[in-house]
Motif scaffolding. Structure first.
Motif, PDB file in Angstrom:
ATOM      1  N   HIS A 197      19.536 -49.657 -74.560  1.00  0.00           N
ATOM      2  CA  HIS A 197      19.104 -50.828 -75.210  1.00  0.00           C
ATOM      3  C   HIS A 197      19.297 -50.472 -76.807  1.00  0.00           C
ATOM      4  CE1 HIS A 197      17.206 -52.655 -71.945  1.00  0.00           C
ATOM      5  NE2 HIS A 197      16.798 -51.554 -71.442  1.00  0.00           N
ATOM      6  N   ILE A 198      19.610 -51.338 -77.718  1.00  0.00           N
ATOM      7  CA  ILE A 198      20.134 -50.825 -79.021  1.00  0.00           C
ATOM      8  C   ILE A 198      19.138 -52.101 -79.888  1.00  0.00           C
ATOM      9  CG2 ILE A 198      21.612 -51.006 -80.851  1.00  0.00           C
ATOM     10  CD1 ILE A 198      23.710 -50.093 -78.904  1.00  0.00           C
ATOM     11  N   PRO A 199      18.262 -51.704 -80.768  1.00  0.00           N
ATOM     12  CA  PRO A 199      17.366 -52.315 -81.459  1.00  0.00           C
ATOM     13  C   PRO A 199      18.157 -53.303 -82.389  1.00  0.00           C
ATOM     14  CG  PRO A 199      17.112 -50.112 -82.354  1.00  0.00           C
ATOM     15  CD  PRO A 199      18.028 -50.052 -81.084  1.00  0.00           C
ATOM     16  N   ARG A 200      17.489 -54.366 -82.869  1.00  0.00           N
ATOM     17  CA  ARG A 200      18.112 -55.330 -83.760  1.00  0.00           C
ATOM     18  C   ARG A 200      16.679 -55.580 -84.538  1.00  0.00           C
ATOM     19  NH1 ARG A 200      21.250 -55.753 -79.444  1.00  0.00           N
ATOM     20  NH2 ARG A 200      23.587 -55.709 -79.910  1.00  0.00           N
ATOM     21  N   VAL A 201      15.913 -54.728 -85.256  1.00  0.00           N
ATOM     22  CA  VAL A 201      14.655 -55.140 -85.853  1.00  0.00           C
ATOM     23  C   VAL A 201      14.578 -54.319 -87.060  1.00  0.00           C
ATOM     24  CG1 VAL A 201      13.508 -53.483 -84.336  1.00  0.00           C
ATOM     25  CG2 VAL A 201      12.131 -55.217 -85.272  1.00  0.00           C
ATOM     26  N   GLY A 202      13.820 -55.173 -87.988  1.00  0.00           N
ATOM     27  CA  GLY A 202      13.839 -54.391 -89.254  1.00  0.00           C
ATOM     28  C   GLY A 202      14.862 -53.652 -89.805  1.00  0.00           C
ATOM     29  N   ASP A 203      14.605 -52.373 -90.302  1.00  0.00           N
ATOM     30  CA  ASP A 203      16.057 -51.626 -90.646  1.00  0.00           C
ATOM     31  C   ASP A 203      16.734 -51.195 -89.514  1.00  0.00           C
ATOM     32  OD1 ASP A 203      15.486 -51.589 -93.572  1.00  0.00           O
ATOM     33  OD2 ASP A 203      13.780 -50.097 -93.214  1.00  0.00           O
ATOM     34  N   PHE A 204      16.089 -51.142 -88.363  1.00  0.00           N
ATOM     35  CA  PHE A 204      16.944 -50.519 -87.202  1.00  0.00           C
ATOM     36  C   PHE A 204      17.699 -51.727 -86.649  1.00  0.00           C
ATOM     37  CE2 PHE A 204      13.295 -48.219 -87.893  1.00  0.00           C
ATOM     38  CZ  PHE A 204      13.672 -46.866 -87.681  1.00  0.00           C
ATOM     39  N   ASN A 205      18.904 -51.913 -87.178  1.00  0.00           N
ATOM     40  CA  ASN A 205      20.125 -52.727 -86.740  1.00  0.00           C
ATOM     41  C   ASN A 205      21.239 -51.791 -86.415  1.00  0.00           C
ATOM     42  OD1 ASN A 205      19.422 -55.790 -86.946  1.00  0.00           O
ATOM     43  ND2 ASN A 205      18.712 -54.701 -88.885  1.00  0.00           N
ATOM     44  N   GLU A 206      21.190 -51.164 -85.056  1.00  0.00           N
ATOM     45  CA  GLU A 206      22.132 -50.010 -84.774  1.00  0.00           C
ATOM     46  C   GLU A 206      23.316 -50.571 -84.324  1.00  0.00           C
ATOM     47  OE1 GLU A 206      19.433 -47.067 -82.899  1.00  0.00           O
ATOM     48  OE2 GLU A 206      18.065 -47.780 -84.226  1.00  0.00           O
ATOM     49  N   THR A 258      11.136 -43.209 -84.781  1.00  0.00           N
ATOM     50  CA  THR A 258      10.592 -44.422 -85.160  1.00  0.00           C
ATOM     51  C   THR A 258       9.543 -44.125 -86.280  1.00  0.00           C
ATOM     52  OG1 THR A 258       9.283 -46.142 -84.013  1.00  0.00           O
ATOM     53  CG2 THR A 258       8.963 -43.947 -83.460  1.00  0.00           C
ATOM     54  N   VAL A 259       9.110 -45.400 -86.917  1.00  0.00           N
ATOM     55  CA  VAL A 259       8.540 -44.951 -88.292  1.00  0.00           C
ATOM     56  C   VAL A 259       7.198 -45.994 -88.018  1.00  0.00           C
ATOM     57  CG1 VAL A 259      10.332 -44.563 -89.816  1.00  0.00           C
ATOM     58  CG2 VAL A 259       9.739 -47.210 -89.373  1.00  0.00           C
ATOM     59  N   GLY A 260       6.167 -45.409 -89.002  1.00  0.00           N
ATOM     60  CA  GLY A 260       4.910 -45.834 -88.978  1.00  0.00           C
ATOM     61  C   GLY A 260       4.725 -47.264 -88.847  1.00  0.00           C
ATOM     62  N   GLU A 261       5.068 -47.974 -89.962  1.00  0.00           N
ATOM     63  CA  GLU A 261       4.877 -49.577 -90.166  1.00  0.00           C
ATOM     64  C   GLU A 261       5.228 -50.364 -89.038  1.00  0.00           C
ATOM     65  OE1 GLU A 261       5.769 -50.908 -94.047  1.00  0.00           O
ATOM     66  OE2 GLU A 261       4.421 -49.617 -94.958  1.00  0.00           O
ATOM     67  N   LEU A 262       6.511 -49.788 -88.399  1.00  0.00           N
ATOM     68  CA  LEU A 262       7.187 -50.635 -87.233  1.00  0.00           C
ATOM     69  C   LEU A 262       6.444 -50.452 -85.890  1.00  0.00           C
ATOM     70  CD1 LEU A 262       9.593 -52.535 -86.575  1.00  0.00           C
ATOM     71  CD2 LEU A 262      10.961 -50.268 -85.896  1.00  0.00           C
ATOM     72  N   SER A 263       6.213 -49.181 -85.413  1.00  0.00           N
ATOM     73  CA  SER A 263       5.962 -49.115 -84.170  1.00  0.00           C
ATOM     74  C   SER A 263       4.587 -48.133 -83.704  1.00  0.00           C
ATOM     75  CB  SER A 263       7.030 -48.382 -83.562  1.00  0.00           C
ATOM     76  OG  SER A 263       7.524 -47.010 -84.018  1.00  0.00           O
ATOM     77  N   GLU A 264       4.151 -47.587 -84.466  1.00  0.00           N
ATOM     78  CA  GLU A 264       2.962 -46.658 -84.261  1.00  0.00           C
ATOM     79  C   GLU A 264       1.855 -47.167 -83.398  1.00  0.00           C
ATOM     80  OE1 GLU A 264       0.943 -43.035 -86.339  1.00  0.00           O
ATOM     81  OE2 GLU A 264       1.413 -44.459 -87.688  1.00  0.00           O
TER      82      GLU A 264
END
Length: 383
Positions: A197-206, A258-264
């Motif tokens: 699964h490849i994310p398409r959310v916030g900065d994580f558009n991989e 993964t970073v704090g504001e997004l997924s913690e």
């Protein structure tokens, strides 16, 4: 205190909850308590000298009359990058390899059988910068690349299975993949599995960097048990965990970035819930630190351009099928988490709760087959 400086939930609880209440608070939050695993003094000393956190814990498991214990030790490594993101690529890789080698050596002192590194551990997590040319140079062969050869030497030296997530370049079509290479304790490449699964959310558009995986839900039979690797964003998909379990995984590793504001807020729940639902152990690994990039980038969300993703919050932990989990590593420091577990616990909990035995898989499969059709109509009753 900023979010980055906040060391860990566990330490805050210990500092502020009265001792006579702390046990019950931890039981409710973390499940059955783990025992502290006594680690060799040489390992403790080496970790201190090399400036990384070292924790050891052990899950409890009942003894059985017909089966001997199947105790093994897993090691989770979280770390920050060593050199700046604009340093020469070979220098960056060499520096990270040196750092990992000294942590793996301590894992060997602790009799660890399987070690898992964080997602794309050899490089900065650059799949946010909207730039490809520089970062694609980190990509390499899963079977014959420099990183795999490095890991093969460690595996043979320490009789240890290594899970090495890398950016893979498939030589046939020069396709890029986010891949975990599993290396046997014999030093041979046991196989690879690719990020489903490849994310398409916030900065994580991989999705502009690599493709969705095509290796299915592969499980690797090692000397120390059957393992699989659910890479990063796959942890948000319950069916992804489920399919690894259905293929026989006893331990599912989840190397992440993964970073704090997004997924913690999700972090401490998802891997633990997967362990409960699938009667297996799960291992969640996240990197630490903040990685700065020379060229600023945007997320397409109206916010100002920026030079970093925010802070990676570490907090790596192991969860057991009975709902218990180990304390997490620091949110801010490099670390090695050593956990001893008995694989017999998987069947013991399965016998108790019978989630798989009571699952209605034929019905789910029939409903899902309908749901993916273009003419699907939801089963909704209306007045």
């Amino acid at each position: 205190m900023s979010g980055f400086e906040f060391e860990s939930l566990e330490k805050t609880l210990e500092n502020h909850i009265p001792e006579d209440e702390l046990t019950q608070v931890k039981r409710i939050l973390f499940g059955n308590s783990t025992k502290k695993l006594e680690l060799p003094a040489c390992a403790v000393s080496a970790a201190s000298e090399r400036d990384f956190e070292l924790q050891g814990h052990m899950f409890q498991c009942a003894s059985e009359q017909l089966r001997p214990p199947r105790r093994i030790r897993v090691g989770l490594i979280q770390n920050r990058i060593v050199l700046p993101t604009d340093a020469p690529i070979l220098d960056q890789i060499s520096a990270i390899q040196s750092r990992i080698a000294e942590i793996v050596e301590v894992a060997a002192m602790c009799d660890v059988n399987i070690v898992c590194f964080q997602e794309t551990w050899t490089m900065p997590f650059a799949f946010c910068t909207r730039e490809k040319e520089l970062w694609s140079e980190f990509a390499e062969s899963a079977e014959e690349g420099n990183t795999t050869r490095f890991c093969q030497e460690l595996a043979k030296k320490y009789n240890m299975v290594l899970v090495s997530p890398i950016l893979e370049r498939d030589g046939l079509y020069s396709t890029l993949w986010n891949t975990a290479v599993v290396i046997s304790n014999s030093g041979k490449v046991l196989g690879k599995t690719r990020k489903n699964h490849i994310p398409r959310v916030g900065d994580f558009n991989e999705s502009t960097y690599y493709m969705e995986g095509n290796t299915g839900h592969k499980v690797f039979q090692t000397q120390f048990g059957k393992i699989s690797v659910n890479i990063c964003f796959g942890r948000h998909h319950p069916l992804n965990w489920f399919m690894y379990s259905m293929n026989g995984a006893e331990i599912i590793f989840n190397p992440s970035a993964t970073v704090g504001e997004l997924s913690e807020p999700m972090w401490s729940i998802e891997a633990r819930n997967a362990a409960i639902a699938n009667h297996c152990y799960t291992c969640a690994i996240n990197r630490v630190g903040t990685e700065h990039f020379k060229n600023e980038f945007t997320s397409g969300d109206g916010k100002k351009a920026h030079h970093d993703l925010g802070y990676f919050y570490g907090s790596s932990y192991v969860a057991a099928p009975d709902g218990s989990r180990s304390p997490g590593l620091s949110r801010t420091r490099d670390g090695l988490l050593v956990v001893e577990l008995d694989l017999n616990l998987n069947r013991q909990i399965s016998d108790k709760w019978s989630f798989k035995m009571t699952g209605r898989y034929a019905e789910y499969a029939e409903e899902l087959a309908k749901a993916v059709r273009e003419d699907f109509k939801p089963n909704i009753a209306k007045e």
